[in-house]
Design a protein around this motif. Structure first.
Motif, PDB file in Angstrom:
ATOM      1  N   SER A  55       0.830  -1.209   0.000  1.00 20.15           N
ATOM      2  CA  SER A  55       0.000   0.000   0.000  1.00 20.15           C
ATOM      3  C   SER A  55       0.864   1.258   0.000  1.00 20.15           C
ATOM      4  O   SER A  55       0.491   2.276  -0.599  1.00 20.15           O
ATOM      5  CB  SER A  55      -0.948   0.001   1.193  1.00 20.15           C
ATOM      6  OG  SER A  55      -0.227   0.019   2.391  1.00 20.15           O
ATOM      7  N   TRP A  56       2.020   1.220   0.620  1.00 16.74           N
ATOM      8  CA  TRP A  56       2.921   2.373   0.608  1.00 16.74           C
ATOM      9  C   TRP A  56       3.537   2.556  -0.775  1.00 16.74           C
ATOM     10  O   TRP A  56       3.671   3.673  -1.256  1.00 16.74           O
ATOM     11  CB  TRP A  56       4.006   2.178   1.663  1.00 16.74           C
ATOM     12  CG  TRP A  56       4.998   3.299   1.732  1.00 16.74           C
ATOM     13  CD1 TRP A  56       4.760   4.592   2.101  1.00 16.74           C
ATOM     14  CD2 TRP A  56       6.381   3.215   1.414  1.00 16.74           C
ATOM     15  NE1 TRP A  56       5.917   5.322   2.055  1.00 16.74           N
ATOM     16  CE2 TRP A  56       6.940   4.490   1.619  1.00 16.74           C
ATOM     17  CE3 TRP A  56       7.204   2.194   0.985  1.00 16.74           C
ATOM     18  CZ2 TRP A  56       8.273   4.763   1.411  1.00 16.74           C
ATOM     19  CZ3 TRP A  56       8.545   2.466   0.784  1.00 16.74           C
ATOM     20  CH2 TRP A  56       9.057   3.736   0.995  1.00 16.74           C
ATOM     21  N   GLN A  58       2.213   1.865  -3.584  1.00 13.84           N
ATOM     22  CA  GLN A  58       1.208   2.310  -4.548  1.00 13.84           C
ATOM     23  C   GLN A  58       1.194   3.827  -4.696  1.00 13.84           C
ATOM     24  O   GLN A  58       0.679   4.352  -5.699  1.00 13.84           O
ATOM     25  CB  GLN A  58      -0.187   1.826  -4.130  1.00 13.84           C
ATOM     26  CG  GLN A  58      -0.381   0.333  -4.168  1.00 13.84           C
ATOM     27  CD  GLN A  58      -0.226  -0.244  -5.564  1.00 13.84           C
ATOM     28  OE1 GLN A  58      -0.615   0.376  -6.548  1.00 13.84           O
ATOM     29  NE2 GLN A  58       0.363  -1.426  -5.635  1.00 13.84           N
ATOM     30  N   LEU A  59       1.772   4.526  -3.731  1.00 10.67           N
ATOM     31  CA  LEU A  59       1.806   5.981  -3.786  1.00 10.67           C
ATOM     32  C   LEU A  59       2.822   6.507  -4.789  1.00 10.67           C
ATOM     33  O   LEU A  59       2.755   7.684  -5.180  1.00 10.67           O
ATOM     34  CB  LEU A  59       2.122   6.558  -2.402  1.00 10.67           C
ATOM     35  CG  LEU A  59       1.130   6.213  -1.284  1.00 10.67           C
ATOM     36  CD1 LEU A  59       1.652   6.718   0.046  1.00 10.67           C
ATOM     37  CD2 LEU A  59      -0.236   6.778  -1.590  1.00 10.67           C
ATOM     38  N   ARG A  63       7.259   2.238  -9.292  1.00 14.20           N
ATOM     39  CA  ARG A  63       7.319   1.355  -8.134  1.00 14.20           C
ATOM     40  C   ARG A  63       7.814  -0.028  -8.550  1.00 14.20           C
ATOM     41  O   ARG A  63       7.765  -0.385  -9.719  1.00 14.20           O
ATOM     42  CB  ARG A  63       5.973   1.263  -7.436  1.00 14.20           C
ATOM     43  CG  ARG A  63       4.856   0.797  -8.316  1.00 14.20           C
ATOM     44  CD  ARG A  63       3.529   0.839  -7.549  1.00 14.20           C
ATOM     45  NE  ARG A  63       2.416   0.627  -8.427  1.00 14.20           N
ATOM     46  CZ  ARG A  63       1.705   1.597  -8.986  1.00 14.20           C
ATOM     47  NH1 ARG A  63       2.013   2.849  -8.725  1.00 14.20           N
ATOM     48  NH2 ARG A  63       0.704   1.319  -9.791  1.00 14.20           N
TER      49      ARG A  63
END
Length: 105
Positions: A55-56, A58-59, A63
């Motif tokens: 989830s981190w 995805q920012l 990535r």
């Protein structure tokens, strides 16, 4: 008289060997328990860590994907550190003289 002495000496030797064997098994059990606890903690923490890191990540625009190799490598490193910390203690407990440890307790 000599027979009584030999019987007593043999009995003492057998007791001492049995005590050393039990003490060695106890030392190995301590080391194995430490490793099993580390493995259990890693198995429980890996999904939570994967979810938080995914989830981190995805920012970010660029990535990387998380794979199981990252968590496996982390588990191996933690196992090596735990083994290096508990291994000498387990060996010292296994090789030590049981009579001395009982005398001081």
């Amino acid at each position: 008289m000599l027979r009584n002495y030999l019987t007593t000496a043999l009995r003492h030797l057998l007791k001492q060997r049995a005590l050393r064997l039990a003490q060695c098994a106890l030392g190995l059990a301590v080391g194995m328990t430490c490793c099993l606890l580390v493995l259990l903690a890693s198995v429980l923490a890996a999904p939570l860590a994967w979810y938080a890191m995914d989830s981190w990540l995805q920012l970010f625009t660029y990535r990387t994907q998380l794979d199981a190799g990252v968590f496996l490598a982390a588990t191996l490193v933690v196992l090596l550190v735990a083994w290096a910390a508990a291994g000498p203690l387990a060996l010292r407990a296994a090789r030590g003289n049981a009579v001395d440890s009982l005398r001081h307790d």
